[in-house]
Design an enzyme around this catalytic site. Sequence first.
Site, PDB file in Angstrom:
ATOM      1  N   THR A  75       0.732  -1.227  -0.006  1.00  6.71           N
ATOM      2  CA  THR A  75      -0.040   0.003   0.068  1.00  6.71           C
ATOM      3  C   THR A  75       0.934   1.124   0.021  1.00  6.71           C
ATOM      4  O   THR A  75       0.573   2.210  -0.861  1.00  6.71           O
ATOM      5  CB  THR A  75      -0.961  -0.061   1.214  1.00  6.71           C
ATOM      6  OG1 THR A  75      -1.730  -1.152   1.291  1.00  6.71           O
ATOM      7  CG2 THR A  75      -1.754   1.110   1.161  1.00  6.71           C
TER       8      THR A  75
ATOM      9  N   ASP B 169      -5.099  -3.636  -7.258  1.00  3.89           N
ATOM     10  CA  ASP B 169      -4.651  -4.333  -6.258  1.00  3.89           C
ATOM     11  C   ASP B 169      -5.185  -5.603  -5.680  1.00  3.89           C
ATOM     12  O   ASP B 169      -6.323  -5.864  -6.448  1.00  3.89           O
ATOM     13  CB  ASP B 169      -4.731  -3.352  -4.839  1.00  3.89           C
ATOM     14  CG  ASP B 169      -4.055  -3.781  -3.498  1.00  3.89           C
ATOM     15  OD1 ASP B 169      -3.126  -4.627  -3.646  1.00  3.89           O
ATOM     16  OD2 ASP B 169      -4.636  -3.491  -2.623  1.00  3.89           O
ATOM     17  N   GLU B 170      -4.573  -6.464  -5.341  1.00  5.82           N
ATOM     18  CA  GLU B 170      -5.027  -7.709  -5.066  1.00  5.82           C
ATOM     19  C   GLU B 170      -5.105  -8.707  -6.141  1.00  5.82           C
ATOM     20  O   GLU B 170      -6.215  -9.250  -6.435  1.00  5.82           O
ATOM     21  CB  GLU B 170      -6.137  -7.936  -3.971  1.00  5.82           C
ATOM     22  CG  GLU B 170      -5.939  -7.162  -2.831  1.00  5.82           C
ATOM     23  CD  GLU B 170      -4.947  -8.035  -1.770  1.00  5.82           C
ATOM     24  OE1 GLU B 170      -4.624  -9.227  -2.323  1.00  5.82           O
ATOM     25  OE2 GLU B 170      -4.781  -7.586  -0.779  1.00  5.82           O
TER      26      GLU B 170
END
Length: 753
Positions: free
Chosen positions: A33, A219-220
């Site tokens: 992050t 993200d992810e």
Amino acid sequence: MDLKKLLNKEQYDAAVTVEGPLLILAGAGSGKTRVLTHRIAHMIKDLNIYPSKILAITFTNKAAGEMKDRVRSLVGDEVDNMWVSTFHSSCVRILRREIDKLGYNKNFAIYDSYDQKVLIKQCMEELKINDKDITDKEIINKIGEQKDNLVSPEQFKRENEHNFRVNKIADMYSLYQKKLKNNNALDFDDLIYKTVELFKKNPDVLEFYQKKFKYIMVDEYQDTNKSQYEFVRLLASAHRNICVVGDDDQCIYAWRGADIRNILDFEKDYPEAKVIKLEQNYRSKGNILRAANDVIKNNAQRKNKILRTESESGEKIKLHRSFSDIDEGIYVASQIKRIREEQNKKYKNFAVLYRTNAQSRIFEDVFMKSNIPYRIVGGLKFYDRKEIKDIMAYLKFINNPLDDVSLKRIINVPKRSIGDTTVQKVQEFAGSMDECMYSVLLDVEEVLKLSTRTISSIKKFVSLINSFIRSRDQIKVSTLIKEILETTGYLEELKNSKDLEALSRIENLKELVSAAVEFESSSEDKSLSAFLEKVTLVSDIDNFDEEADSVVMMTVHSAKGLEFPVVFMVGMENGIFPGNQALNDFAEMEEARRLCYVAITRAEEQLYITSAETRRVFGKTAAFSESDFVQEISKELVEYDNPAKRGFGKFGTTMNSNLNSNLNRNSFSNSPSPLRNTGIKQVAVDAASNNKEDKNSLKLENIKVGIKVKHLKFGVGTIVSVSKVGNDIKLTIAFDKMGIKNLMYGVAPLEAV
């Protein structure tokens, strides 16, 4: 910004690589992050890229909010000009502008799981499908699977024309989609499915969003399914400035469609891609990290990377093999109390992680008796409560009068003399005219033969709803909720109710008003549609309060993305974690191992791994061996917390006589508790005063957990539990060929082996 001072070498490299495809393989706790937020800040501040050109996609609203806040701290309010949101929120935003091109109105409703189930039940009735033959749950799951894989009802029907059962589900899929459209509604899976359909059917719309979002970050990425993958692929195909961040070792959602190949094959989709590995861990102590590496290296389907840390090794991982599942709960409670007192920790520093929600019950019972405050993430959600769903149905219908599902929920709530028979007549007439139910209600006197009393009740209801519809755009959502509660008589009915839960229902409704007020103060778009979207797209983890001082209990799936100083991984047995299915399936086993890796890496300072030799499963006592995953951890990293236990055996645990030293023993007086071997002789003698020892050759002084015995009928077995029952002793014995049996010492024909 001097990024070189703020980031390590790999993080810096990832933050300044802006043009072209980029794969960031970010290990657990590696600061991804931080990389993403500094990358965005670098693009805006250093490269003068306009914020609206950047799209950042996360998987939870919580993650999106945190990312936006952190970017704001770096670049200020410019972040408000960019999209930082979940897949579903991004798609809703696009569909609100463009869905008319697919034949829907822009004020479409978003159906939650309850609404979806109601509509599926209606379709099953029409197609005369018996719930005993095909369950609504199976149908919902199968339809969701098709949408995740971008399979239309027509294609699904074609591909399964020779399979009678699946063909029936295909018919359901087709009818269900038709009814959704008639209700001007989308279900959760539709949000991405329909956006991809919109892009493919309208090249001009796709081109607009390709130009708008020149830079895309996801993200992810390891958790994406086919529809999410295709959504991103279409948007990125023009400029190819796509940055995906993820960890193949944390891909744990295959059961809901996540495809690990998306991240493993990224370089095949983008041959020119740059790959950067973030392997420096900033979360866990050395021993915890090494244990995680030990486990995950046994997976074949993964990118090669090894987490490292500059942190000290810390304590060894504590293994505890309990006598039973109840003992496991007692042990965890005792350790939480001990660590809290000795190390001055707060309850919120502890997490209990399990494989399935059903495992929470015993820990809840023990924690309540031990006065340990706890909270469960993934229990009954606030928006799943009846009173909240009732008022939300009013709001949904006021926003979209085509929504028959919401109408059926509220038409007689509170009771207003419009019964089920009347509702059925209205629904059937609406279906025959291909109209929504509300249009029939508007002309009910002209089209249906109903009693004067029923007609009067319907007219009052219609007048009420029309007044809400007229005022919905003139007043705040919180004010609208208050008006619904007062004008419908819903609140008055609860106040006059003798139901013990009425008071808590009223409190929940006040909380709903508070939620609306909070929405109004924090949201740019304050419309009813925006409020309904926010509520519908909320997830368990979005409501996780990190400041509440209570022990957190949750499944490992829910814990992903979180971290705690002290973690208890419980139920670590073959058949539980990994489950039985994983033990017989390579792909399932790899996913279970990734889940174990995720659980281990939630721990910052101390990790306890517990298991039980016996536990209740579906009301029967069953025996389990210790999890294979425990045996994959190097022996020098672990130590058994019960002194006499040093192996990985199935039975033979000697329980720690001091297990309950930190608990009030009296608080467990109502619970059946196995007898520790330290005092069995004395207790056995007391209990057997009326027994005849010559009934069997098993002597009282030889009774203890772990010894082998032989029964005349059941054969050879191992004693796994000993407890006093009246003037006798109950023995729980795991027989080699006959399973678990509970026998009374005084009457059972037993002999020592």
